[in-house]
Design a protein around this motif. Structure first.
Motif, PDB file in Angstrom:
ATOM      1  N   PHE A 282       0.829  -1.209   0.000  1.00  0.00           N
ATOM      2  CA  PHE A 282       0.000   0.000   0.000  1.00  0.00           C
ATOM      3  C   PHE A 282       0.863   1.258   0.000  1.00  0.00           C
ATOM      4  N   LEU A 283       1.961   1.247   0.753  1.00  0.00           N
ATOM      5  CA  LEU A 283       2.863   2.401   0.767  1.00  0.00           C
ATOM      6  C   LEU A 283       3.507   2.609  -0.594  1.00  0.00           C
ATOM      7  N   LEU A 284       3.921   1.499  -1.215  1.00  0.00           N
ATOM      8  CA  LEU A 284       4.573   1.580  -2.515  1.00  0.00           C
ATOM      9  C   LEU A 284       3.618   2.088  -3.585  1.00  0.00           C
TER      10      LEU A 284
ATOM     11  N   PRO B  87       9.447   9.870  -1.618  1.00  0.00           N
ATOM     12  CA  PRO B  87      10.498   9.116  -0.933  1.00  0.00           C
ATOM     13  C   PRO B  87      11.191   9.910   0.172  1.00  0.00           C
ATOM     14  N   ASP B  88      11.268  11.228   0.026  1.00  0.00           N
ATOM     15  CA  ASP B  88      11.922  12.044   1.046  1.00  0.00           C
ATOM     16  C   ASP B  88      11.205  11.974   2.392  1.00  0.00           C
TER      17      ASP B  88
ATOM     18  N   GLY C 120      11.235  -3.428  -5.087  1.00  0.00           N
ATOM     19  CA  GLY C 120      10.600  -2.201  -5.544  1.00  0.00           C
ATOM     20  C   GLY C 120      10.527  -1.157  -4.448  1.00  0.00           C
ATOM     21  N   PHE C 121      10.215  -1.589  -3.229  1.00  0.00           N
ATOM     22  CA  PHE C 121      10.121  -0.665  -2.097  1.00  0.00           C
ATOM     23  C   PHE C 121      11.496  -0.100  -1.749  1.00  0.00           C
ATOM     24  N   GLU C 122      12.485  -0.985  -1.666  1.00  0.00           N
ATOM     25  CA  GLU C 122      13.833  -0.528  -1.314  1.00  0.00           C
ATOM     26  C   GLU C 122      14.392   0.429  -2.354  1.00  0.00           C
TER      27      GLU C 122
ATOM     28  N   PHE D  32      12.348   3.892  -1.976  1.00  0.00           N
ATOM     29  CA  PHE D  32      12.460   4.652  -0.731  1.00  0.00           C
ATOM     30  C   PHE D  32      13.849   4.609  -0.098  1.00  0.00           C
ATOM     31  N   LYS D  33      14.770   3.894  -0.712  1.00  0.00           N
ATOM     32  CA  LYS D  33      16.172   3.877  -0.271  1.00  0.00           C
ATOM     33  C   LYS D  33      16.312   3.472   1.203  1.00  0.00           C
TER      34      LYS D  33
END
Length: 518
Positions: free
Chosen positions: A274-276, A283-284, A306-308, A311-312
């Protein structure tokens, strides 16, 4: 040492530091310690004794934190219960768990009115005010048959004292009983001792390098063992600050993390999805996070990567189960994380994969995952045979198939037979089937898990009916009356007959195979 005594020490060290932030309001460690003492001593005045069982039906609020530690400090046993369970589900746990006192929100008082005649063991119902953001019914409680049992939370606090030592607690005393869905259709109460919970909180916190500079987002349900250890106990043992979120919504999480400079987020794969997928995600807004933790269900590798990438931030996937308090392994933070793996042993806990004889298998060979450590439960409440089957020679048999590679990283190959995981919650087909079998127009039923884009898996039912005009809508409404929301089928398909083997056993795998081929 136990959670209660350790928290007291932590509160002395970090007296003025926020223990938690809820709806913008800070509560310091010293204030929380005082509230815990008041509530514990108030419970004693109410007649709660060491060893009594206290049911807690609360969402993510300060009430839950105070209740959890207050009950433990009073020497009683906590039985956390999902407040969205149906009266049937709640009633079974309260009666089977020999619950004497219940702590719940005022909006659930009508539910206890309905169940009052069926709960002879419950002597007191401690009522907490519903948060202003929640809708509640205006009920004149003085007219209810349950009225004599109702005790306002504030009244219990006023009965107590900010200075309270409580009874002496032994390591093997039962601290919490977690009811987990059983393959027989009835939940089993996993008895977790003070040593179980304390060791897992300390060992998990150490493994994840939690410290007093951390701000941990507590959005997983606090009544669930994942949140209980990873997002509540471990942070509080470490002097960290909890950011209590009543319910998960992607927009709220982005804002909360940014505004509070949160450092740790724990969630199930559904939450990360859901966040992705959240439109307008920046992302900040998550740049303060040093660590994301995933559990409750296997995370698809594509989602993890994909999430990593977006959003680093690293996601450390782990594994646990209620019977192990729950954490047994996590992907390590000091060396490469392996996508698709649930990681390696946490401190003081040993995982191994064995064959049907209980012998450890070579690397990369599939077998059953078993666990040993100070976190393993002492047994199921009032179920000695189930306990003996699950715990053998000190090892907890998880029922999950796994393999371990040459570097000690564990990979879950398949889950417990027929288990369905909906958004991180376990759903056992038999439990749903039992409900549908009680419907007068149902002849046969089989339940399987099917892929679901939002929740990982969904519950699908196959039904043989007595009447040709029985509809899916009718059965879904019936399920909603008797099952928690996440257990309700996503779809129901009618068949003339169900596939069976030569002994007459319904073949769920054949049905699931038909679904996947479509």
């Amino acid at each position: 040492m136990n959670l209660s005594s350790k928290f007291s020490l932590t509160a002395k060290t970090f007296q003025n530091k926020p223990a938690f932030i809820f709806e913008g309001q800070e509560t310091s460690y010293a204030q929380l310690e005082g509230a815990i003492n008041q509530f514990a001593s108030g419970l004693k005045e109410l007649g709660v004794k060491k060893g009594d069982h206290v049911g807690v039906l609360l969402g993510n609020t300060p009430y839950f934190v105070i209740s959890l530690y207050g009950v433990l400090r009073a020497g009683a046993t906590v039985i956390p219960i999902n407040p969205i369970y149906t009266p049937d589900e709640i009633g079974y746990i309260l009666n089977n768990g020999d619950v004497k006192t219940v702590i719940t929100l005022d909006l659930l008082v009508p539910l206890f009115e309905k169940m009052n005649a069926h709960l002879p063991k419950v002597e007191s119902v401690i009522v907490c005010d519903t948060p202003p953001t929640e809708a509640k019914q205006n009920v004149d409680v003085t007219t209810l048959s349950v009225y004599s049992k109702l005790k306002p939370f504030t009244t219990v606090l006023s009965l107590g004292s900010a200075i309270f030592e409580g009874p002496e607690l032994a390591d093997d005393d039962t601290a919490v009983i977690l009811y987990t869905s059983g393959t027989t259709g009835k939940p089993k109460g996993a008895m977790l001792t003070h040593k179980n919970l304390y060791s897992n909180a300390i060992d998990t916190g150490e493994y994840l390098k939690m410290n007093d500079t951390d701000k941990v987002v507590a959005t997983l349900p606090m009544f669930h063992v994942f949140c209980l250890t990873v997002s509540l106990n471990a942070p509080l043992m470490s002097g960290a600050t909890l950011l209590i979120v009543p319910r998960f919504t992607p927009g709220e999480i982005f804002k909360l993390v940014k505004d509070n400079e949160a450092t740790v987020f724990a969630g199930v794969p559904t939450m990360y999805n859901f966040l992705l997928q959240f439109e307008g995600a920046n992302p900040d807004e998550l740049k303060s996070l040093r660590l994301c933790i995933s559990g409750g269900a296997s995370m698809p590798v594509a989602l993890l990567k994909g999430f990593e990438q977006k959003f680093k931030v690293v996601i450390s996937e782990g594994y646990g189960l209620s019977e192990a308090s729950p954490v047994t392994c996590f992907n390590p933070l000091d060396r490469p994380r392996k996508a698709g793996s649930i990681g390696t042993n946490i401190v003081n806990v040993e995982n191994k994969v064995v064959n049907e004889l209980g012998e450890e298998v070579p690397p990369n060979q599939v077998g059953e995952l078993i666990v040993k450590g100070p976190n393993v439960m002492k047994g199921y409440y009032k179920m000695p045979e189930e306990t003996a089957h699950t715990i053998r020679d000190g090892w907890l048999y998880t029922g999950d198939l796994a393999r371990v590679d040459e570097e000690g990283y564990i990979f879950i190959v398949d889950r417990k037979k027929d288990l369905i995981i909906v958004g991180g919650y376990n759903v056992y087909p038999r439990e749903v089937e039992e409900v549908l079998y009680n419907h007068e127009d149902v002849v046969e039923v089989a339940v399987v898990g099917v892929p679901d884009l939002n929740f990982g898996e969904g519950v699908k039912c196959f039904v043989v009916s007595k009447k040709a005009d029985l509809t899916e809508e009718t059965l879904l409404e019936y399920c909603k009356e008797h099952l928690a929301k996440y257990k309700v089928p996503s779809s129901i398909e009618f068949l003339n007959e169900l596939p069976k083997n030569t002994t007459g056993k319904i073949l769920r795998r054949a049905l699931k195979g038909q679904v996947l081929q479509k």
